[in-house]
Design a protein around this motif. Structure first.
Motif, PDB file in Angstrom:
ATOM      1  N   THR A   1       9.204   0.201  -9.105  1.00  0.00           N
ATOM      2  CA  THR A   1       8.516   0.547  -7.857  1.00  0.00           C
ATOM      3  C   THR A   1       7.528   1.669  -8.095  1.00  0.00           C
ATOM      4  OG1 THR A   1      10.172   2.156  -7.158  1.00  0.00           O
ATOM      5  CG2 THR A   1      10.535  -0.107  -6.491  1.00  0.00           C
TER       6      THR A   1
ATOM      7  N   GLN B   1      14.179  -4.833  -5.381  1.00  0.00           N
ATOM      8  CA  GLN B   1      13.196  -3.756  -5.477  1.00  0.00           C
ATOM      9  C   GLN B   1      13.440  -2.688  -4.413  1.00  0.00           C
ATOM     10  OE1 GLN B   1      11.222  -3.125  -7.785  1.00  0.00           O
ATOM     11  NE2 GLN B   1      10.269  -4.922  -8.697  1.00  0.00           N
TER      12      GLN B   1
ATOM     13  N   ARG C   1       6.495  -3.977  -5.067  1.00  0.00           N
ATOM     14  CA  ARG C   1       6.730  -2.542  -5.198  1.00  0.00           C
ATOM     15  C   ARG C   1       6.179  -1.786  -3.991  1.00  0.00           C
ATOM     16  NH1 ARG C   1       4.137  -2.789 -11.133  1.00  0.00           N
ATOM     17  NH2 ARG C   1       2.790  -4.161  -9.884  1.00  0.00           N
TER      18      ARG C   1
END
Length: 394
Positions: free
Chosen positions: A52, A83, A288
């Motif tokens: 990320t 994520q 991300r």
């Protein structure tokens, strides 16, 4: 959409060397030509070091001084969910994740994060009350990313609508009963622009809602009704702070596990032996960025109640292929003439779904999200190439 989102399978069997499916969403639309294969498994050891915007594994540490130090993340093993989980772990949160995966798979999932006792898992189902009250114990806030998805239009739309809408309300009610008042929910642009466009170039904002009286798929209806239900819940409970994140189709690197539908768009372009792709556009965002937005929504009180729409400038499948080709991938980049795709629709009824997106481009005005969060979208090239690399394509 994840995503993702709202995709219908279309298998083409017209004298090509490989059987391919055209997946198209009438919501944005989100098309994808993809091989009829199992999802790719991430061939790299881990992407947690660069998963990320802000994290590395070294940042995984508990920070109990936060306003909401212990959070529940539903759907933590999905493409987006992993994520999101990594993002919160990197910021020092203690995370309890829910998954449909069986308990005997928990160890391998936990190994993907190397977070020690900062992460635990519960196996839960959105369609059942079992275990949800226990999962909410000692939790300060809920991040709800889980939502049912089907690669096919179900015969009964309630197969998707029930778990999405009722599952969202189940999570909200069980959390509220446990004293939780802070929520971030993953919605979609499907809840914003999900009806078939009435003009060739429409611009949508966070103020728009999908008209369910129009021509919409079960998935679109499920996402729209789920967000409506969540916002109605918040309206009827004034002490609740609820924010939704509404991304378009999601690209970017696979953290771990198997690829979801949206990454199979990239997978299919790289692997396909088809001569070209339809000129259908959509507005992808990086996974991300979407994970980062969930964390910002939790941490910044000024975002309470917001509808944080996330979309980029429109891009077509041939343009995606060209990004891959310019980075060394041997892919075809030809755009199929609209007339060819329409001709297919004469012989293959599923192909008629594809024609709805031809010649139509949806645009998204994300100025509200940008102004209030400072978000800058990752480039198309980065989100596309990073996705391909994470799938093991070099």
């Amino acid at each position: 959409s994840s995503l993702m989102d709202d995709i219908i399978s279309f298998v083409v069997r017209i004298s090509f060397p490989v059987a391919i499916s055209l997946m198209v969403s009438p919501t944005t639309p989100y098309p994808t030509w993809f091989m009829k294969t199992a999802p790719a498994v991430n061939r790299k050891d881990s992407f947690s070091l660069s998963a990320t915007n802000v994290q590395t594994q070294l940042l995984i540490r508990k920070d109990m001084s936060k306003k909401f130090p212990r959070i529940l993340i539903t759907g933590c093993t999905g493409f987006l969910g992993r994520q999101v989980t990594q993002e919160f772990l990197s910021r020092g949160y203690v995370v309890r994740g829910t998954t449909r995966s069986s308990k005997d798979q928990h160890r391998s999932i936990l190994d993907d994060f190397s977070a020690g006792d900062a992460l635990e898992l519960h196996t839960l189902d959105l369609t059942s009350d079992d275990g949800w009250s226990e999962a909410m114990e000692d939790i300060d806030a809920v991040i709800h990313t889980a939502s049912p998805f089907s690669a096919y239009e179900p015969k009964d739309e309630m197969e998707l609508i029930g778990p999405a809408r009722d599952g969202t309300l189940r999570v909200l009610n069980k959390a509220y009963e446990s004293g939780i008042r802070k929520f971030v929910i993953t919605s979609s642009t499907a809840a914003i622009s999900g009806a078939t466009p009435t003009t060739k170039n429409q611009t949508y904002s966070e103020q728009d809602w999908t008209d369910l009286n129009g021509d919409v798929s079960a998935y679109t209806k499920s996402k729209t009704l789920a967000e409506r239900a969540a916002r109605d819940f918040a309206s009827s409970h004034p002490d609740v702070a609820l924010t939704t994140v509404n991304p378009n189709v999601i690209f970017g690197p696979l953290h771990s596990g198997t690829s979801g539908t949206s990454l199979r768009i990239i997978e299919s372009i790289v692997q396909s032996s088809y001569p070209g792709f339809p000129k259908i556009s959509f507005a992808p965002v990086d996974v991300r960025d979407v994970a980062w937005m969930h964390a910002e929504a939790l941490e910044r009180d000024e975002l309470d109640g917001e509808r944080l729409m996330m979309a980029s400038t429109p891009i077509t499948m041939p343009q995606i292929a060209r990004h891959l080709k310019s980075n060394g991938y041997k892919v075809r980049t030809m755009a199929l003439p609209n007339i060819v795709v329409k001709a297919m629709a004469i012989f293959i009824k599923e192909a008629r779904l594809v024609t709805r997106g031809l010649g139509t481009t949806n645009h998204y005005d994300c100025s509200n999200t940008i102004d209030k969060t400072g978000w800058t979208s990752t480039s198309h090239e980065e989100m596309i190439v990073s996705a391909a690399k994470s799938l093991g394509f070099q």
